[in-house]
Design an enzyme around this catalytic site. Structure first.
Site, PDB file in Angstrom:
ATOM      1  N   ASN A  20       2.364   1.405   4.282  1.00  0.00           N
ATOM      2  CA  ASN A  20       2.709   0.121   4.933  1.00  0.00           C
ATOM      3  C   ASN A  20       2.426   0.158   6.436  1.00  0.00           C
ATOM      4  OD1 ASN A  20       5.647  -2.015   5.371  1.00  0.00           O
ATOM      5  ND2 ASN A  20       3.560  -2.618   5.015  1.00  0.00           N
ATOM      6  N   CYS A  75      -1.335   0.484   7.330  1.00  0.00           N
ATOM      7  CA  CYS A  75      -2.762   0.128   7.488  1.00  0.00           C
ATOM      8  C   CYS A  75      -3.153  -1.064   6.615  1.00  0.00           C
ATOM      9  CB  CYS A  75      -3.658   1.314   7.151  1.00  0.00           C
ATOM     10  SG  CYS A  75      -3.384   2.777   8.176  1.00  0.00           S
ATOM     11  N   ARG A  76      -3.259  -0.844   5.307  1.00  0.00           N
ATOM     12  CA  ARG A  76      -3.854  -1.873   4.444  1.00  0.00           C
ATOM     13  C   ARG A  76      -2.935  -3.061   4.209  1.00  0.00           C
ATOM     14  NH1 ARG A  76      -5.108   2.280  -0.215  1.00  0.00           N
ATOM     15  NH2 ARG A  76      -3.196   3.104   0.735  1.00  0.00           N
ATOM     16  N   SER A  77      -1.677  -2.802   3.822  1.00  0.00           N
ATOM     17  CA  SER A  77      -0.811  -3.955   3.504  1.00  0.00           C
ATOM     18  C   SER A  77      -0.420  -4.767   4.737  1.00  0.00           C
ATOM     19  CB  SER A  77       0.403  -3.541   2.672  1.00  0.00           C
ATOM     20  OG  SER A  77       1.205  -2.586   3.319  1.00  0.00           O
ATOM     21  N   ASP A 113      -8.276   3.760   1.374  1.00  0.00           N
ATOM     22  CA  ASP A 113      -7.310   4.136   2.407  1.00  0.00           C
ATOM     23  C   ASP A 113      -8.076   4.544   3.669  1.00  0.00           C
ATOM     24  OD1 ASP A 113      -5.370   5.281   3.970  1.00  0.00           O
ATOM     25  OD2 ASP A 113      -4.542   6.545   2.392  1.00  0.00           O
ATOM     26  N   CYS A 129       0.860  -1.182   0.000  1.00  0.00           N
ATOM     27  CA  CYS A 129       0.000   0.000   0.000  1.00  0.00           C
ATOM     28  C   CYS A 129       0.899   1.236   0.000  1.00  0.00           C
ATOM     29  CB  CYS A 129      -0.975  -0.021   1.179  1.00  0.00           C
ATOM     30  SG  CYS A 129      -0.187  -0.032   2.803  1.00  0.00           S
TER      31      CYS A 129
HETATM   32  P1  4NP Z   1      -1.771   2.718   4.196  1.00  0.00           P
HETATM   33  O1  4NP Z   1      -2.428   4.042   4.812  1.00  0.00           O
HETATM   34  O2  4NP Z   1      -1.244   3.085   2.830  1.00  0.00           O
HETATM   35  O3  4NP Z   1      -2.935   1.767   4.143  1.00  0.00           O
HETATM   36  O4  4NP Z   1      -0.684   2.285   5.161  1.00  0.00           O
HETATM   37  C1  4NP Z   1      -1.743   5.259   4.878  1.00  0.00           C
HETATM   38  C2  4NP Z   1      -0.881   5.488   5.914  1.00  0.00           C
HETATM   39  C3  4NP Z   1      -0.207   6.692   5.990  1.00  0.00           C
HETATM   40  C4  4NP Z   1      -0.404   7.657   5.030  1.00  0.00           C
HETATM   41  C5  4NP Z   1      -1.259   7.406   3.970  1.00  0.00           C
HETATM   42  C6  4NP Z   1      -1.932   6.199   3.897  1.00  0.00           C
HETATM   43  N1  4NP Z   1       0.258   8.892   5.125  1.00  0.00           N
HETATM   44  O5  4NP Z   1       0.017   9.765   4.259  1.00  0.00           O
HETATM   45  O6  4NP Z   1       1.073   9.089   6.031  1.00  0.00           O
END
Ligand code: 4NP
Length: 173
Positions: A26, A28-30, A140, A23
């Protein structure tokens, strides 16, 4: 039925099948994909046949554990998220059989890292395996409430179940 099939080969303990969930951050989703898939292969008693990891296209959160809301949601379902955030590197394409993007933006960033276009067969969207995809993207959840994390968990779990069931017949004990 999902129309996509993971690239497959005989899967053995000597040559386990590698999957990297990817994602943006790294956190939340992945990590949810990684933890859910690890839980599923343990339940099927095939953990020795897989190596599972996750990464982010961005490096903002390098070294961090999974987001506390992602962890809390997963824990509700008995799933542990072991990840520490790291950025995906082009060299990862050589280590994994399958690289699963959580959304279209992750997919295009990953495709750009494959400069010679050698690994297109390894790069897919997680939701290629979602039996009920209302959208191609895993949304997200980072800026939203717990409902978003629950939604992510549900998408990830049903997609991972479908993927694992496609791969199980290729295991050669
Ligand atoms: P992820 O979520 O891609 O599912 O881990 C996010 C975590 C952090 C951010 C964006 C999405 N960020 O902009 O910091």
């Amino acid at each position: 039925m999902p129309s996509h099939t993971a690239p497959h080969r005989p899967i053995t303990k000597e040559e386990p099948y590698g999957i990297c969930f990817v994602c943006l951050g790294n956190i939340c989703r992945s990590p949810t994909g990684e933890g859910v898939f690890i839980d599923l292969v343990k339940k099927e008693q095939v953990e020795d046949y897989f190596y599972i990891d996750s990464a982010g296209t961005a490096a903002y959160h390098t070294g961090e554990p999974a987001n506390s809301k992602s962890q809390a949601t997963a824990n509700t379902y008995g799933v542990h998220l072991p990840s520490r955030a790291r950025q995906f590197e082009a060299a990862d394409y050589t280590s994994f059989d399958l690289v699963l993007a959580m959304d279209a933006s992750n997919h295009s960033d990953l495709a750009r890292l494959d400069q010679q276009n050698q690994y297109a067969h390894k790069l897919m969207m997680l939701r290629d395996f979602d039996p009920t995809p209302e959208d191609r993207n895993v949304p997200d959840p980072y800026y939203g409430g717990m409902a978003g994390f629950e939604h992510v968990f549900a998408i990830v779990r049903r997609s991972c179940e479908t993927l694992l069931h496609q791969l199980l017949p290729h295991i050669k004990p």
